[in-house]
Design a protein around this motif. Structure first.
Motif, mmCIF file in Angstrom:
data_model
loop_
_atom_site.group_PDB
_atom_site.id
_atom_site.type_symbol
_atom_site.label_atom_id
_atom_site.label_comp_id
_atom_site.label_asym_id
_atom_site.label_seq_id
_atom_site.Cartn_x
_atom_site.Cartn_y
_atom_site.Cartn_z
ATOM 1 N N LEU A 43 0.848 -1.186 0.000
ATOM 2 C CA LEU A 43 0.000 0.000 0.000
ATOM 3 C C LEU A 43 0.882 1.234 0.000
ATOM 4 O O LEU A 43 1.817 1.346 0.767
ATOM 5 N N GLY A 44 0.608 2.132 -0.875
ATOM 6 C CA GLY A 44 1.424 3.329 -1.011
ATOM 7 C C GLY A 44 2.609 3.095 -1.925
ATOM 8 O O GLY A 44 3.534 3.897 -1.964
ATOM 9 N N GLY A 45 2.598 1.983 -2.657
ATOM 10 C CA GLY A 45 3.716 1.640 -3.520
ATOM 11 C C GLY A 45 3.975 2.669 -4.603
ATOM 12 O O GLY A 45 5.100 2.863 -5.012
ATOM 13 N N GLU A 46 2.932 3.329 -5.068
ATOM 14 C CA GLU A 46 3.108 4.324 -6.114
ATOM 15 C C GLU A 46 2.864 5.737 -5.600
ATOM 16 O O GLU A 46 3.440 6.676 -6.103
ATOM 17 N N VAL A 95 -0.581 -2.371 -4.771
ATOM 18 C CA VAL A 95 -1.293 -3.563 -4.309
ATOM 19 C C VAL A 95 -1.748 -3.351 -2.874
ATOM 20 O O VAL A 95 -1.007 -2.817 -2.052
ATOM 21 N N GLN A 96 -2.963 -3.770 -2.589
ATOM 22 C CA GLN A 96 -3.479 -3.662 -1.230
ATOM 23 C C GLN A 96 -3.892 -5.044 -0.736
ATOM 24 O O GLN A 96 -4.564 -5.777 -1.454
ATOM 25 N N VAL A 97 -3.504 -5.367 0.471
ATOM 26 C CA VAL A 97 -3.916 -6.604 1.123
ATOM 27 C C VAL A 97 -4.700 -6.196 2.354
ATOM 28 O O VAL A 97 -4.224 -5.407 3.165
ATOM 29 N N LEU A 98 -5.913 -6.719 2.468
ATOM 30 C CA LEU A 98 -6.749 -6.392 3.606
ATOM 31 C C LEU A 98 -7.013 -7.652 4.417
ATOM 32 O O LEU A 98 -7.104 -8.751 3.868
ATOM 33 N N SER A 99 -7.153 -7.462 5.709
ATOM 34 C CA SER A 99 -7.568 -8.581 6.550
ATOM 35 C C SER A 99 -9.025 -8.887 6.235
ATOM 36 O O SER A 99 -9.729 -8.059 5.634
#
Length: 133
Positions: A43-46, A95-99
């Motif tokens: 998250l925040g990669g770009e 890319v985002q990974v969420l619980s």
């Protein structure tokens, strides 16, 4: 219809507060493997994020929600505009990974926001925004 609309606005605001705060509390019930994956989510990669922008977005959502609760026509327009802006901005977050909890809450917020927009524009509630009452 008024009570349903106001309930949706309050529900979406409370879920948003919970969603924004999840990264600060979800470590208590997630396993080490899950925390590792969330830490590597990109998250925040770009677009590099910062705390001011993160909490500023929540503040804007909540201010717009208060305006919607009191039928402010500028809040209705601002809510839709900020929703579209946020949606477009997602394309640049990486890319985002969420619980599972975050994903569920995010989905509920999207459903509530859609219902708010539909109700504010397509029902008798729309007239309250025009008159400002």
């Amino acid at each position: 219809m008024e009570s349903i609309f106001r309930f949706l606005v309050v529900l979406a605001a409370l879920l948003s507060i919970l969603f924004w705060g999840m990264p600060y509390i979800d470590y208590m019930w997630l396993s080490n493997e899950q925390l590792y994956l969330l830490d590597k989510n990109g998250l925040g990669g770009e677009i590099s994020g910062n705390e001011i922008a993160y909490w500023g977005a929540l503040t804007i959502w909540l201010a717009l929600s208060v305006g919607l609760f009191f039928y402010n026509r500028f809040a209705r327009l601002g809510f839709v505009a900020f929703y579209i802006f946020s949606l477009a901005l997602n394309l640049f977050h990486g890319v985002q990974v969420l619980s599972p909890y975050e994903s569920t809450i995010s989905s509920l917020i999207c459903l509530a926001d859609g219902a708010i927009i539909a109700t504010a524009y397509l029902t008798s509630i729309g007239g309250k925004f025009a008159s400002g009452s």
